[in-house]
Design a protein around this motif. Structure first.
Motif, PDB file in Angstrom:
ATOM      1  N   ASN A   1      -2.850   2.390  -2.513  1.00  0.00           N
ATOM      2  CA  ASN A   1      -3.918   1.425  -2.224  1.00  0.00           C
ATOM      3  C   ASN A   1      -3.536  -0.004  -2.592  1.00  0.00           C
ATOM      4  O   ASN A   1      -4.176  -0.955  -2.135  1.00  0.00           O
ATOM      5  CB  ASN A   1      -5.218   1.832  -2.923  1.00  0.00           C
ATOM      6  CG  ASN A   1      -5.934   2.949  -2.177  1.00  0.00           C
ATOM      7  OD1 ASN A   1      -5.659   3.202  -1.000  1.00  0.00           O
ATOM      8  ND2 ASN A   1      -6.850   3.627  -2.849  1.00  0.00           N
ATOM      9  N   THR A   2      -2.484  -0.162  -3.400  1.00  0.00           N
ATOM     10  CA  THR A   2      -1.999  -1.518  -3.643  1.00  0.00           C
ATOM     11  C   THR A   2      -1.404  -2.125  -2.371  1.00  0.00           C
ATOM     12  O   THR A   2      -1.219  -3.334  -2.286  1.00  0.00           O
ATOM     13  CB  THR A   2      -0.928  -1.539  -4.750  1.00  0.00           C
ATOM     14  OG1 THR A   2       0.211  -0.762  -4.336  1.00  0.00           O
ATOM     15  CG2 THR A   2      -1.473  -0.973  -6.051  1.00  0.00           C
TER      16      THR A   2
ATOM     17  N   ILE B   1      -2.738   7.739  -5.277  1.00  0.00           N
ATOM     18  CA  ILE B   1      -3.752   7.004  -4.505  1.00  0.00           C
ATOM     19  C   ILE B   1      -3.748   5.536  -4.921  1.00  0.00           C
ATOM     20  O   ILE B   1      -3.764   4.632  -4.074  1.00  0.00           O
ATOM     21  CB  ILE B   1      -5.147   7.614  -4.717  1.00  0.00           C
ATOM     22  CG1 ILE B   1      -5.186   9.057  -4.196  1.00  0.00           C
ATOM     23  CG2 ILE B   1      -6.218   6.778  -4.013  1.00  0.00           C
ATOM     24  CD1 ILE B   1      -6.509   9.753  -4.432  1.00  0.00           C
ATOM     25  N   LYS B   2      -3.722   5.285  -6.227  1.00  0.00           N
ATOM     26  CA  LYS B   2      -3.739   3.909  -6.710  1.00  0.00           C
ATOM     27  C   LYS B   2      -2.526   3.132  -6.217  1.00  0.00           C
ATOM     28  O   LYS B   2      -2.627   1.968  -5.799  1.00  0.00           O
ATOM     29  CB  LYS B   2      -3.795   3.884  -8.233  1.00  0.00           C
ATOM     30  CG  LYS B   2      -5.102   4.402  -8.818  1.00  0.00           C
ATOM     31  CD  LYS B   2      -5.067   4.390 -10.342  1.00  0.00           C
ATOM     32  CE  LYS B   2      -6.365   4.933 -10.924  1.00  0.00           C
ATOM     33  NZ  LYS B   2      -6.324   4.977 -12.420  1.00  0.00           N
TER      34      LYS B   2
ATOM     35  N   LEU C   1      -4.212   0.266   1.832  1.00  0.00           N
ATOM     36  CA  LEU C   1      -4.535   1.414   2.688  1.00  0.00           C
ATOM     37  C   LEU C   1      -5.989   1.847   2.583  1.00  0.00           C
ATOM     38  O   LEU C   1      -6.524   2.447   3.515  1.00  0.00           O
ATOM     39  CB  LEU C   1      -3.621   2.594   2.348  1.00  0.00           C
ATOM     40  CG  LEU C   1      -2.274   2.641   3.098  1.00  0.00           C
ATOM     41  CD1 LEU C   1      -1.449   1.390   2.831  1.00  0.00           C
ATOM     42  CD2 LEU C   1      -1.489   3.882   2.698  1.00  0.00           C
ATOM     43  N   GLY C   2      -6.653   1.609   1.465  1.00  0.00           N
ATOM     44  CA  GLY C   2      -8.050   1.996   1.315  1.00  0.00           C
ATOM     45  C   GLY C   2      -8.275   3.493   1.349  1.00  0.00           C
ATOM     46  O   GLY C   2      -9.224   3.970   1.983  1.00  0.00           O
ATOM     47  N   LEU C   3      -7.450   4.254   0.646  1.00  0.00           N
ATOM     48  CA  LEU C   3      -7.538   5.715   0.659  1.00  0.00           C
ATOM     49  C   LEU C   3      -8.487   6.226  -0.417  1.00  0.00           C
ATOM     50  O   LEU C   3      -8.706   5.581  -1.440  1.00  0.00           O
ATOM     51  CB  LEU C   3      -6.143   6.322   0.440  1.00  0.00           C
ATOM     52  CG  LEU C   3      -5.043   5.881   1.406  1.00  0.00           C
ATOM     53  CD1 LEU C   3      -3.716   6.504   0.993  1.00  0.00           C
ATOM     54  CD2 LEU C   3      -5.397   6.257   2.844  1.00  0.00           C
ATOM     55  N   THR C   4      -9.030   7.413  -0.178  1.00  0.00           N
ATOM     56  CA  THR C   4      -9.854   8.117  -1.153  1.00  0.00           C
ATOM     57  C   THR C   4      -9.294   9.526  -1.316  1.00  0.00           C
ATOM     58  O   THR C   4      -8.338   9.920  -0.627  1.00  0.00           O
ATOM     59  CB  THR C   4     -11.320   8.206  -0.706  1.00  0.00           C
ATOM     60  OG1 THR C   4     -11.405   9.072   0.449  1.00  0.00           O
ATOM     61  CG2 THR C   4     -11.868   6.824  -0.347  1.00  0.00           C
TER      62      THR C   4
ATOM     63  N   ALA D   1      -6.436   4.807   6.829  1.00  0.00           N
ATOM     64  CA  ALA D   1      -7.577   5.395   6.132  1.00  0.00           C
ATOM     65  C   ALA D   1      -8.096   6.624   6.865  1.00  0.00           C
ATOM     66  O   ALA D   1      -8.829   7.428   6.278  1.00  0.00           O
ATOM     67  CB  ALA D   1      -8.691   4.365   5.981  1.00  0.00           C
TER      68      ALA D   1
ATOM     69  N   ASN E   1      -8.575  11.749   1.662  1.00  0.00           N
ATOM     70  CA  ASN E   1      -7.359  11.582   2.464  1.00  0.00           C
ATOM     71  C   ASN E   1      -6.222  12.480   1.980  1.00  0.00           C
ATOM     72  O   ASN E   1      -5.145  12.477   2.584  1.00  0.00           O
ATOM     73  CB  ASN E   1      -6.872  10.127   2.413  1.00  0.00           C
ATOM     74  CG  ASN E   1      -7.801   9.166   3.100  1.00  0.00           C
ATOM     75  OD1 ASN E   1      -8.512   8.389   2.452  1.00  0.00           O
ATOM     76  ND2 ASN E   1      -7.823   9.195   4.422  1.00  0.00           N
TER      77      ASN E   1
END
Length: 296
Positions: free
Chosen positions: A209-210, A205-206, A213-216, A191, A219
């Motif tokens: 994040n599966t 991103i989606k 990783l909790g990315l926004t 992250a 990032n």
């Protein structure tokens, strides 16, 4: 039908159609593989033959006139009919020698296809191969390519497809970049990393994040639609990137980020128009590619 009333040249009508779809003479000339002045003369010639103005120049671009808009749908129908005729004729050809076009993404076109095409040409030197580099799906029904390597199954009923394997995407960065991140050991540690994005839709991103990783969006300070540019940014140590592990693992300048992290699977499909499967040349190349690109 009174054929004497048809007083325009199809080549000029095709020039009009492609110019209208591409939006400029320069883009249309590139699409048709011809010189821009020649294309311009064909469009001008069609206007003279029909006695109407088809385009208005707006800055450096072209805008269809009301008359041009009315004619466009008819010319599109002609173009689709010409494409169907070309497909049918190609499907009936029994010659093994000749040209064939293969569409693939930048990564596959630059890494996977060259050695395969080299061996193909050694086996069948009479076949001329065009590699069409396209990160979007080439329209096989409009003969943008004869065969396409894709990562999704087509839904069009007039296309045939064979799943030739499953690829796996992994995260990569240079060893120095991984060290600058503190040699992360958990997905959540990423992250604080920076990534190269390949799309504006947020699907990347989606997908990442599966994996936890909790990315926004913060990032992803780098964006490109080019896989080659993305990979070079990764190799230069700018950020983390995602690539087919078959290719990424062979690059000595990078390493997997979190090697134990699950990979992201995606299919590999080989696609062709149904009409072309009766053509021995296209059938031979289709089967050859299916064997050469097959993944376990």
């Amino acid at each position: 039908m009174d054929w004497r009333a048809v007083k325009f040249d199809w080549n000029k009508a095709r020039a009009f159609l492609v110019t209208a779809e591409e939006g400029s003479l320069s883009a249309a000339a590139r699409a048709l593989g011809m010189a821009q002045p020649t294309l311009g003369r064909q469009v001008d010639g069609l206007e003279q033959e029909l006695g109407i103005v088809l385009f208005e120049r707006v800055g450096r671009g072209l805008t269809l006139t009301p008359s041009g808009l009315q004619l466009l749908e008819h010319v599109r129908d002609m173009g689709e009919a010409a494409g169907r005729m070309s497909l049918t004729a190609a499907g009936q050809s029994q010659a093994l020698e000749g040209s064939i076009s293969i569409s693939a993404s930048e990564t596959y076109a630059s890494v996977l296809l060259p050695p395969i095409v080299t061996k193909l040409r050694q086996i069948q030197p009479g076949i001329q191969v065009e590699i069409v580099v396209a990160n979007h799906a080439s329209d096989l029904r409009r003969r943008e390519a004869d065969i396409a390597v894709r990562n999704f199954r087509p839904t069009e009923p007039d296309l045939i497809a064979k799943k030739i394997g499953e690829a796996h995407a992994a995260l990569y960065a240079t060893p120095d970049y991984i060290a600058r991140l503190g040699n992360p050991t958990r997905p959540a540690d990423l992250a604080r990393g920076q990534f190269v994005s390949l799309d504006r839709s947020g699907l990347m991103i989606k997908g990442l994040n599966t994996l936890g990783l909790g990315l926004t969006e913060a990032n992803f300070p780098l964006l490109t639609e080019s896989y080659i540019v993305m990979w070079e940014l990764v190799r230069q140590g700018a950020a983390i990137g995602v690539l087919d592990a078959f290719i990424g693992d062979s690059d000595p300048l990078v390493a997997r980020v979190l090697p134990d992290l699950p990979t992201l699977p995606f299919p590999i499909w080989l696609v062709a128009h149904r009409e072309l499967t009766t053509n021995p040349r296209i059938r031979m190349v289709y089967d050859y590619l299916a064997d050469a690109l097959r993944r376990p």
